[in-house]
Design an enzyme around this catalytic site. Structure first.
Site, PDB file in Angstrom:
ATOM      1  N   SER A  54       0.389  -0.805  -0.529  1.00 27.93           N
ATOM      2  CA  SER A  54      -0.368  -0.307  -0.146  1.00 27.93           C
ATOM      3  C   SER A  54       0.967   1.113   0.072  1.00 27.93           C
ATOM      4  O   SER A  54       0.010   2.518  -0.543  1.00 27.93           O
ATOM      5  CB  SER A  54      -0.641   0.008   1.543  1.00 27.93           C
ATOM      6  N   THR A  55       1.699   1.291   0.367  1.00 28.12           N
ATOM      7  CA  THR A  55       3.377   1.515   0.432  1.00 28.12           C
ATOM      8  C   THR A  55       4.152   2.000  -0.001  1.00 28.12           C
ATOM      9  O   THR A  55       4.264   3.141  -0.658  1.00 28.12           O
ATOM     10  CB  THR A  55       3.782   2.847   1.805  1.00 28.12           C
ATOM     11  N   ARG A  58       8.074  -3.298  -3.891  1.00 27.94           N
ATOM     12  CA  ARG A  58       9.187  -3.500  -3.565  1.00 27.94           C
ATOM     13  C   ARG A  58      10.059  -5.322  -4.755  1.00 27.94           C
ATOM     14  O   ARG A  58       8.517  -5.994  -5.182  1.00 27.94           O
ATOM     15  CB  ARG A  58       9.462  -3.914  -2.191  1.00 27.94           C
ATOM     16  N   GLU A 170      -0.531 -13.911   2.694  1.00 24.16           N
ATOM     17  CA  GLU A 170       0.703 -12.978   2.840  1.00 24.16           C
ATOM     18  C   GLU A 170       0.714 -13.501   4.764  1.00 24.16           C
ATOM     19  O   GLU A 170       2.181 -13.571   4.763  1.00 24.16           O
ATOM     20  CB  GLU A 170       0.114 -11.759   2.670  1.00 24.16           C
ATOM     21  N   GLY A 200       0.799  -1.425   6.339  1.00 26.26           N
ATOM     22  CA  GLY A 200      -0.235  -0.116   5.959  1.00 26.26           C
ATOM     23  C   GLY A 200      -1.887  -0.860   5.684  1.00 26.26           C
ATOM     24  O   GLY A 200      -1.896   0.032   6.535  1.00 26.26           O
TER      25      GLY A 200
END
EC number: 3.6.1.5
Length: 454
Positions: A54-55, A58, A170, A200
């Site tokens: 969400s941020t 990667r 996850e 996040g």
């Protein structure tokens, strides 16, 4: 005559001896690259995993030996590259979202040997950020990413490998990754550690439970099982895992603002007057005239977490979710992501070290200081606080404490390990779900790819 015959025989023998050698040398030259090619396929494998959070986005590139032991890439145990913002920030421009991954894709192709790229699996798992986009915005972004991978990459990928990662996936990947790095996989479940990953947009709790607890596991209201059965490193595990969407650090702020009935919020630092944007919604950020209050903030946070929600089963965490029953698999806890990041900003964690022992009460103690501080003075007390987090520092600390103690039922003085990286041999490896995903992906696809390519 004898000398002439001897000379003739010598020439014939020379030709006879040299000819096979030349032919043999040609065969060897032809086989050398083939042998090297086969050996590399047999002895090492790569996996490229994109973590679309969400941020930010990667990429992790992992290299394994035939026993799934991690091998170094250059001077590091993995190749890692990150970019901001996350894909969800491009909700109205899917192509721009996909293009934001180009530097990461180029970086990955630069470290995987070219002859191995066609059999190196690539997977992108989008987490909470994309999950919360409305309509078909998320699917349009994912399709743009699939097109990027298909048209600009030689890695092996499938459309279904570029998708929104299920929260339970996850959580299970994170559990597998951390326990793999700690050397726990293959041991009895009692020797494993529980994981709490505060992202996040969501937070995941995972830990191994006994066969007895598994037999008593209730059914989740959404129909998904609370417990996954995993076979890892020749050992079977009953893995309790649950993902709490909308209860990550950034999403949690939004939930706290929603829970406030007034324009002002007791979790906002004195001097704050602005807006917090999350999930396409703007929330007013304004402290009461008397400033923030950790006690009132804590009550509001408990309400936002729905601590008192109806529990239809024996034991719940928050919002009516089964807690897994506890047990030895929860005896040790590793908390990651924002637990480390926020802890580092207030001195609970020393960033010189990849992990630290901490207690939930330390987050509350830091909150008591932050909540009575004016927004203009917070840097003088907590100089490492990131500017974007200053207005919410009181809120974030209270949220993390309440989540651990009231949500997950931890004793305020229980010692947990707060981690950013895990020491693996002579390397530091990031505590993140992609490694668990890579282990699963390589072990399940390598042979299939070889057969299809032959």
């Amino acid at each position: 005559m004898l000398n002439q015959n001897s000379h003739f025989i010598f020439i014939i023998l020379a030709i006879f001896l040299v000819l096979p050698l030349s032919l043999l040398s040609k065969n060897v030259n032809a086989q050398i690259p083939l042998r090297r090619h086969l050996l590399s396929h047999e002895s090492e494998h790569y996996a490229v995993i994109f973590d679309a959070g969400s941020t930010g986005s990667r990429v992790h590139v992992f290299r394994f030996d035939e026993k799934l032991g991690l091998l170094p890439i250059g001077n590091n145990i993995e190749y890692f590259m990150a970019t901001e913002p996350g894909l969800s920030s491009y909700a109205e421009d899917p192509k721009a979202a996909a293009n934001s991954l180009e530097p990461l894709l180029d970086g990955a192709e630069g470290v995987v040997p070219q002859e191995l790229q066609s059999e190196t699996p690539l997977e992108l798992g989008a987490t909470a950020g994309l999950r919360m986009l409305k309509g078909d915005a998320a699917e349009k972004i994912l399709q743009a990413v699939r097109n990027l991978v298909k048209n600009q990459s030689t890695f092996h990928s499938k459309d279904q490998w570029v998708t929104i990662l299920d929260g339970t996936q996850e959580g299970s990947y994170m559990w597998a990754a951390i326990n793999y790095l700690l050397g726990n996989l293959g041991k009895d479940y009692k020797s494993t550690t529980a994981t709490i990953d505060l992202g996040g947009g969501s937070v995941q709790m995972a830990y191994a439970i006994s066969n007895e607890q598994f037999a008593k596991a209730p059914q989740n209201e959404d129909g998904e099982p609370y417990v996954q059965q995993k076979h890892l490193m020749s050992k079977d595990y009953n893995l309790y895992v649950h993902s709490y969407l909308n209860y990550g650090q950034l999403a949690g702020r939004a939930e706290i603002f929603k829970a406030s009935r007034n324009e002002s919020n007791p979790c906002a630092l004195e001097g704050c007057d602005g807006y917090y944007s999350y999930g396409g919604v703007d929330y007013k950020v304004k402290a009461p005239k008397k400033g923030s209050s950790w006690k009132r903030c804590r009550r509001l946070t408990r309400h936002a977490l729905k601590i008192n929600a109806k529990c239809n089963i024996e034991e719940c965490t928050f919002n009516g979710v089964w807690n897994g029953g506890g047990g030895d698999g929860q005896k040790n806890i590793h908390a990651s992501s924002f637990f480390y990041d926020i802890g580092a900003q207030v001195g609970i964690v020393d960033t010189k070290f990849p992990s630290a022992l901490a207690k939930p009460i330390q987050y509350l103690n830091a909150a008591k200081v932050a909540c009575q501080t004016n927004v203009a003075d917070i840097k003088s007390i907590f100089p490492k606080t990131q500017d974007r987090n200053i207005p919410y520092l009181c809120m974030d600390l209270i949220y993390e404490y309440t989540l651990l103690v009231d949500g997950f039922g931890l004793n305020p003085h229980k010692e947990i390990t707060v981690i950013h990286d895990v020491q693996y041999k002579n390397y530091l490896v990031g505590a993140a779900w992609p490694l668990g995903c890579a282990i699963d992906l390589v072990s399940s696809t390598t042979n299939k790819i070889r057969v299809a390519s032959s």
